[in-house]
Design a protein around this motif. Structure first.
Motif, short mmCIF file in Angstrom:
data_model
loop_
_atom_site.label_atom_id
_atom_site.label_comp_id
_atom_site.label_asym_id
_atom_site.label_seq_id
_atom_site.Cartn_x
_atom_site.Cartn_y
_atom_site.Cartn_z
N GLU A 175 0.79 -1.24 0.00
CA GLU A 175 0.00 0.00 0.00
C GLU A 175 0.82 1.28 0.00
O GLU A 175 0.26 2.37 0.03
N GLY A 176 2.14 1.14 -0.01
CA GLY A 176 3.00 2.32 -0.07
C GLY A 176 3.25 2.96 1.28
O GLY A 176 2.61 2.62 2.27
N TYR A 177 4.19 3.90 1.30
CA TYR A 177 4.55 4.59 2.55
C TYR A 177 3.41 5.46 3.08
O TYR A 177 3.27 5.68 4.27
N LEU A 178 2.62 5.98 2.16
CA LEU A 178 1.50 6.84 2.57
C LEU A 178 0.22 6.05 2.80
O LEU A 178 -0.78 6.61 3.25
N GLY A 179 0.26 4.77 2.45
CA GLY A 179 -0.92 3.92 2.63
C GLY A 179 -1.98 4.11 1.57
O GLY A 179 -3.09 3.60 1.70
N LEU A 180 -1.65 4.86 0.52
CA LEU A 180 -2.64 5.21 -0.51
C LEU A 180 -2.37 4.54 -1.85
O LEU A 180 -2.98 4.88 -2.85
N GLY A 181 -1.43 3.60 -1.81
CA GLY A 181 -1.10 2.87 -3.03
C GLY A 181 0.21 3.36 -3.63
O GLY A 181 0.60 4.53 -3.45
N GLY B 52 5.23 15.59 16.76
CA GLY B 52 4.49 16.79 16.36
C GLY B 52 3.09 16.79 16.93
O GLY B 52 2.73 15.91 17.73
N GLY B 53 2.31 17.74 16.51
CA GLY B 53 0.95 17.90 17.03
C GLY B 53 0.02 16.79 16.59
O GLY B 53 0.33 16.04 15.66
N PRO B 54 -1.13 16.69 17.24
CA PRO B 54 -2.05 15.59 16.96
C PRO B 54 -2.54 15.51 15.52
O PRO B 54 -2.81 14.42 15.02
N ASP B 55 -2.63 16.63 14.84
CA ASP B 55 -3.10 16.58 13.45
C ASP B 55 -2.06 16.01 12.49
O ASP B 55 -2.38 15.57 11.39
N ALA B 56 -0.78 16.03 12.92
CA ALA B 56 0.30 15.57 12.05
C ALA B 56 0.61 14.09 12.22
O ALA B 56 1.24 13.48 11.35
N VAL B 57 0.20 13.51 13.36
CA VAL B 57 0.60 12.13 13.65
C VAL B 57 -0.55 11.15 13.47
O VAL B 57 -0.70 10.18 14.22
N VAL B 58 -1.34 11.42 12.47
CA VAL B 58 -2.44 10.54 12.06
C VAL B 58 -2.42 10.51 10.53
O VAL B 58 -1.57 11.15 9.90
N HIS B 142 -0.81 14.12 4.36
CA HIS B 142 0.56 14.30 3.85
C HIS B 142 0.63 15.53 2.93
O HIS B 142 1.69 16.11 2.75
N GLU B 143 -0.55 15.88 2.39
CA GLU B 143 -0.58 17.07 1.53
C GLU B 143 -0.30 18.34 2.34
O GLU B 143 0.15 19.35 1.79
N ASP B 144 -0.56 18.29 3.65
CA ASP B 144 -0.30 19.44 4.53
C ASP B 144 1.01 19.30 5.32
O ASP B 144 1.70 20.28 5.54
N PHE B 145 1.30 18.09 5.76
CA PHE B 145 2.42 17.90 6.67
C PHE B 145 3.62 17.18 6.06
O PHE B 145 4.65 17.02 6.73
N GLY B 146 3.50 16.69 4.82
CA GLY B 146 4.55 15.83 4.29
C GLY B 146 4.51 14.50 5.03
O GLY B 146 3.44 14.07 5.48
N VAL B 147 5.68 13.83 5.15
CA VAL B 147 5.68 12.59 5.92
C VAL B 147 6.28 12.86 7.29
O VAL B 147 7.19 13.65 7.45
N VAL B 148 5.70 12.17 8.28
CA VAL B 148 6.08 12.38 9.69
C VAL B 148 6.43 11.02 10.29
O VAL B 148 5.55 10.16 10.36
N PRO B 149 7.68 10.80 10.72
CA PRO B 149 8.81 11.71 10.66
C PRO B 149 9.34 11.85 9.23
O PRO B 149 8.97 11.06 8.36
N ASP B 150 10.21 12.81 9.04
CA ASP B 150 10.63 13.11 7.66
C ASP B 150 11.51 12.04 7.04
O ASP B 150 11.74 12.06 5.84
N PHE B 151 11.96 11.08 7.86
CA PHE B 151 12.77 9.98 7.30
C PHE B 151 11.91 8.74 7.02
O PHE B 151 12.45 7.67 6.75
N ALA B 152 10.59 8.87 7.13
CA ALA B 152 9.72 7.70 6.95
C ALA B 152 9.92 7.07 5.57
O ALA B 152 9.96 5.85 5.43
N ILE B 153 10.05 7.91 4.56
CA ILE B 153 10.35 7.40 3.22
C ILE B 153 11.86 7.52 3.04
O ILE B 153 12.40 8.63 3.08
#
Lengths: 193, 157
Positions: A175-181, B52-58, B142-153
């Protein structure tokens, strides 16, 4: 009769007072490391290690679920059930491996109570040090990564466990790193990395 | 007699404030069957603020980290629409730390879960009997926060 009334009332007041006092005193003598986490409080206390689901529902498999259950500590001073969410390691590790050897036993723990989100009206616990009650030497709560290695002998390759864990790798491939495919991943990576 | 009843009620109230005289008594309070609509979350990052804040870690921003934490044995929760967090103690018959894919498959998804709800000492717990519906990941943050943490990818070598 009057004497009984007075005694019961006094006992009630003392019980409530004791709970308030001990709640304020958990940081006393704590050697826990601090990290500036939300609502963070040092906390050293004693209590019994329990399988949380068993404690709540009476569904009690052998040995606190043998590592498959979330564990907690029923604090001796106020009988509160404290959920233990994290051990002392810094690689996304829970605490079940560190607590399991103490299933249904009395322990002393040192660590951090954390959390102040309105969605949870209590703090959860990061255990950093643990010992059987009565012992003098503390053990660091950092068993998880070694336990993972023994559970995943075929997880070869380089890098930390979370890059090599077979279940995580399988999920990210699917599902990818973002979970969206994979397509969403590919587009986002191309635009942002 | 009335005074005695009042005093005993006061004593009982005191014990309740302490969390009950024992775990067994607290358990005897029982559970209620509920249906909760919400998102599966990693409770440590959400409650600790470590990333980070609660909106970023979901959501999608934190999805990879949420997989790491679930595989790492950190409790998974359901954040309901009203913000209440329910700690998941079992899901569709499986223990939450069992070496299966069930929890990982659901991580970050928006679901409706039906199960037994327990409350003890300020924490809500949920034994998920079944996932009634699953809309997948709907929080595309992710469109607002990118990936959290930034090394996730991992960076390309």
């Amino acid at each position: 009769m009057k004497r009984i009334v007075v005694l019961l009332t006094a006992a009630s007041c003392l019980a409530v007072s004791a709970a308030i006092v001990t709640a304020e005193d958990f940081s006393k003598d704590s050697k826990a490391g601090t990290f500036g986490l939300s609502g963070e409080q040092k906390a050293m206390f004693s209590g019994k290690v329990v399988d949380i689901l068993c404690e709540l529902s009476g569904d009690c498999p052998a040995n606190c679920g043998d590592g498959k259950r979330n564990l907690g500590i029923v604090r001796a001073s106020d009988n509160k059930l404290v959920m233990v969410s994290k051990n002392a390691q810094f690689e996304f590790n829970g605490a079940a491996d560190d607590l399991l050897a103490y299933c249904n036993k009395s322990v002393d723990v040192d660590g951090l109570l954390i959390g102040e989100d309105p969605g949870v009206k209590a703090k959860v616990y990061m255990v950093q040090l643990i010992r059987l009650s009565g012992e003098t030497e503390w053990k660091k709560a950092e068993l998880w990564t070694e336990a993972w290695k023994s559970r995943n002998p075929n997880a070869t390759g380089e890098g930390p466990w979370y890059r090599r864990d077979p279940r995580v790798v399988k999920q990210i491939e699917k599902e990818g790193y973002l979970g969206l495919g994979p397509k969403v991943d590919k587009k986002w990576i191309a635009e942002n990395q | 007699m009335k005074s005695l009843r009042l005093a005993m009620a006061g004593f009982a109230a005191g014990l309740l404030l302490l969390g009950g005289p024992s775990g067994q008594v607290a358990a005897a309070a029982g559970a209620e069957t509920v249906e909760i609509k919400g998102e599966i979350i990693d409770t440590w990052c959400y409650l600790s603020g470590v990333m980070g804040g609660p909106d970023a870690v979901v959501g999608s921003a934190h999805h990879t980290c949420a997989l790491w934490c679930a595989a790492g044995g950190i409790p998974v929760g359901v954040r309901a629409e009203d913000g209440t967090v329910y700690m998941v103690l079992k899901i569709e018959g499986e223990d939450p730390l069992a070496p299966s894919d069930t929890i990982l498959e659901l991580q970050s998804d928006s679901i409706v879960a039906r199960g037994q709800h327990y409350v003890r000492d300020g924490v809500n717990y949920l034994v998920v009997a079944n996932v009634v519906s699953n809309d997948g990941i709907t929080n595309r943050n992710h469109e607002d926060f990118g990936v959290v943490p930034d090394f996730a990818i991992p960076e390309k070598k």
